[in-house]
Design a protein around this motif. Structure first.
Motif, PDB file in Angstrom:
ATOM      1  N   PHE A 153       0.805  -1.220   0.000  1.00  0.00           N
ATOM      2  CA  PHE A 153       0.000   0.000   0.000  1.00  0.00           C
ATOM      3  C   PHE A 153       0.836   1.266   0.000  1.00  0.00           C
ATOM      4  CE2 PHE A 153      -2.872  -3.287   1.494  1.00  0.00           C
ATOM      5  CZ  PHE A 153      -3.938  -3.088   0.628  1.00  0.00           C
ATOM      6  N   ASN A 155       2.565   2.216  -2.343  1.00  0.00           N
ATOM      7  CA  ASN A 155       2.472   2.758  -3.700  1.00  0.00           C
ATOM      8  C   ASN A 155       1.129   3.440  -3.973  1.00  0.00           C
ATOM      9  OD1 ASN A 155       1.197   0.243  -3.538  1.00  0.00           O
ATOM     10  ND2 ASN A 155       1.446  -0.145  -5.710  1.00  0.00           N
ATOM     11  N   LYS A 156       0.269   3.485  -2.942  1.00  0.00           N
ATOM     12  CA  LYS A 156      -1.032   4.149  -3.017  1.00  0.00           C
ATOM     13  C   LYS A 156      -1.861   3.663  -4.205  1.00  0.00           C
ATOM     14  CE  LYS A 156       0.436   8.106  -0.451  1.00  0.00           C
ATOM     15  NZ  LYS A 156       1.595   8.903  -0.500  1.00  0.00           N
ATOM     16  N   PRO A 157      -2.171   2.365  -4.246  1.00  0.00           N
ATOM     17  CA  PRO A 157      -2.949   1.834  -5.373  1.00  0.00           C
ATOM     18  C   PRO A 157      -4.341   2.458  -5.437  1.00  0.00           C
ATOM     19  CG  PRO A 157      -2.850   0.227  -3.588  1.00  0.00           C
ATOM     20  CD  PRO A 157      -1.933   1.343  -3.206  1.00  0.00           C
ATOM     21  N   GLN A 158      -4.788   2.720  -6.649  1.00  0.00           N
ATOM     22  CA  GLN A 158      -6.106   3.309  -6.867  1.00  0.00           C
ATOM     23  C   GLN A 158      -7.109   2.296  -7.409  1.00  0.00           C
ATOM     24  OE1 GLN A 158      -6.693   6.707  -6.005  1.00  0.00           O
ATOM     25  NE2 GLN A 158      -4.741   6.209  -5.037  1.00  0.00           N
ATOM     26  N   THR A 159      -6.594   1.222  -8.006  1.00  0.00           N
ATOM     27  CA  THR A 159      -7.462   0.227  -8.633  1.00  0.00           C
ATOM     28  C   THR A 159      -6.958  -1.179  -8.304  1.00  0.00           C
ATOM     29  OG1 THR A 159      -6.151   0.077 -10.669  1.00  0.00           O
ATOM     30  CG2 THR A 159      -7.874   1.781 -10.602  1.00  0.00           C
ATOM     31  N   ASP A 162      -3.822  -1.810 -10.189  1.00  0.00           N
ATOM     32  CA  ASP A 162      -2.608  -1.299  -9.535  1.00  0.00           C
ATOM     33  C   ASP A 162      -2.052  -2.326  -8.549  1.00  0.00           C
ATOM     34  OD1 ASP A 162      -2.931   1.130 -10.869  1.00  0.00           O
ATOM     35  OD2 ASP A 162      -3.762   2.168  -9.121  1.00  0.00           O
ATOM     36  N   GLN A 166       1.530  -4.330  -9.191  1.00  0.00           N
ATOM     37  CA  GLN A 166       2.624  -4.188  -8.224  1.00  0.00           C
ATOM     38  C   GLN A 166       3.101  -5.565  -7.766  1.00  0.00           C
ATOM     39  OE1 GLN A 166       4.126  -1.369  -7.364  1.00  0.00           O
ATOM     40  NE2 GLN A 166       5.384  -2.045  -5.646  1.00  0.00           N
TER      41      GLN A 166
END
Length: 194
Positions: A153, A155-159, A162, A166
């Motif tokens: 987290f 990497n600040k996933p948006q979907t 994502d 990763q």
């Protein structure tokens, strides 16, 4: 001459998108892939994704039927860089940990271990019971890398894509492919090593 050759197994655990995305990304990286899908892997893929079996087979360089124990990848003399089972069901893990080679996925995994090749098991189950944990320990002691698809987290996933990308990128790091689409801890996107 082939630079890299990787076997991909898709079994019946939830998370068939990991195997599919691996095929897509490895094709982009021009890596030769040999695909095997278990019966329950096919079923799970139909439930979880919009992809048909025919579409997924076309993503691979070579497709092998899971009951074909005479396939090239069932022999240590066929040169590969390693194998990724994504997802790896607890049934497949148990067969690998006990040396049972009842199908091409588990036979190929056994070949990776005996030939000291990279074997990545994206073990997919939760919660884990003691049998699962002991099978993971046994497989790890034999040389497998236990790589549950646990999302990062930072990497600040948006979907969901994502999260999947990763995780797949980190798996590909195991083969020194160093994909440039993943965000690395403490490294600005401009300074990432490609």
């Amino acid at each position: 001459m082939v630079e890299k050759r990787i076997v991909i197994g898709i079994t019946g655990g939830s998370g068939s998108i990991y195997g599919i995305r691996l095929l897509e990304k490895l094709k982009e990286l021009e890596v030769e892939t040999h695909l095997i899908i278990s019966k329950w892997g096919e079923t799970t893929m139909r439930v979880e994704t919009p992809y048909s079996l025919a579409e997924v087979k076309k993503m691979a360089t070579v497709y092998h039927e899971n009951d074909n124990l005479a396939a090239s990848i069932s022999s240590g003399s066929f040169r590969v860089d390693g194998m990724i089972i994504a997802p790896c069901s607890m049934k497949s893990l148990a067969e690998i940990a006990t040396g049972v080679t009842s199908n091409l996925i588990t036979r190929s995994a056994d070949v990776m271990l005996k030939e000291r090749k990279k074997l990545i098991l994206m073990a997919r189950e939760s919660p884990l019971n003691l049998i699962h944990i002991r099978n993971m320990e046994t497989a790890a002691q034999a040389g497998a890398v236990i790589f549950p698809p646990v999302p990062a987290f930072y990497n600040k996933p948006q979907t969901i894509d994502d999260i999947v990308d990763q995780t797949i990128g980190r798996v590909l790091d195991q083969f020194d492919l160093s994909p440039d689409w993943i965000k690395r801890w403490g490294v600005s996107p401009k300074k990432q090593r490609v």
